[in-house]
Design an enzyme around this catalytic site. Structure first.
Site: not given
Length: 188
Positions: A115, A148, A154, A158
């Site tokens: 994403h 995220r 996440h 990340d």
């Protein structure tokens, strides 16, 4: 690794994300940004870009986004398979902000964040077309990565790595004559 300064920072940012869920507007944006399809990305980036982005209204920009994002996302396939990093909601055995995603994400690696990669790639592409909107576009691209963390799916590392990965993949797109021609069409 467990106990490292980097992982402690990841944990602190996970807690930050959980706190951000108390901000109704920000939590709703994080949930909305789960839709990282090209139409979903167009909807999120239309306002900062300064005009409606869609397949119908801006077909050349839409085509550019579709093709470029597809190529950028391919760079995440092998790292996800290789690292198979556990997602924060699984690590803590807690629900994420987006429980409707959890089954799909349960056995899907956290690193890198697809994403974030998509959002950052779209921001960079749209800046190339409309440089005057740079600040707002970067803000939206950055926000999509932070979403995220807010969702709890996440880790910060990340997201940070995905922004770098998207930047490298985006730069590589410029070696393609086909891509460069499509950028010119999109600008027009």
């Amino acid at each position: 690794t467990e106990g490292s300064a980097a992982f402690e920072y990841d944990k602190a940012r996970y807690e930050w994300g959980k706190q951000m869920r108390n901000n109704k507007e920000r939590a709703e944006a994080a949930i909305r940004q789960v839709d990282n399809s090209i139409p979903g990305l167009c909807a999120e980036f239309s306002k900062p870009f300064g005009m409606t982005l869609s397949e119908k209204e801006t077909p050349q920009i839409y085509r550019l986004l579709r093709d470029a994002v597809t190529n950028c996302v391919k760079t995440a396939i092998e790292p996800k398979k290789h690292y198979e990093r556990i997602r924060p909601f699984r690590y803590y055995n807690e629900d994420s902000l987006t429980p409707f995603q959890q089954e799909h994400l349960h056995d899907n690696g956290s690193y890198p964040s697809g994403h974030t990669l998509r959002g950052w790639c779209v921001a960079l592409l749209l800046i190339e077309i409309n440089p005057k909107a740079q600040d707002e576009l970067l803000k939206m691209g950055y926000m999509m990565g932070d979403s995220r963390l807010i969702c709890g799916v996440h880790w910060q590392s990340d997201v940070t790595a995905s922004r770098l990965q998207a930047s490298a993949a985006y730069a590589r797109l410029h070696t393609s004559p086909r891509f460069c021609k499509q950028v010119k069409r999109a600008r027009r």
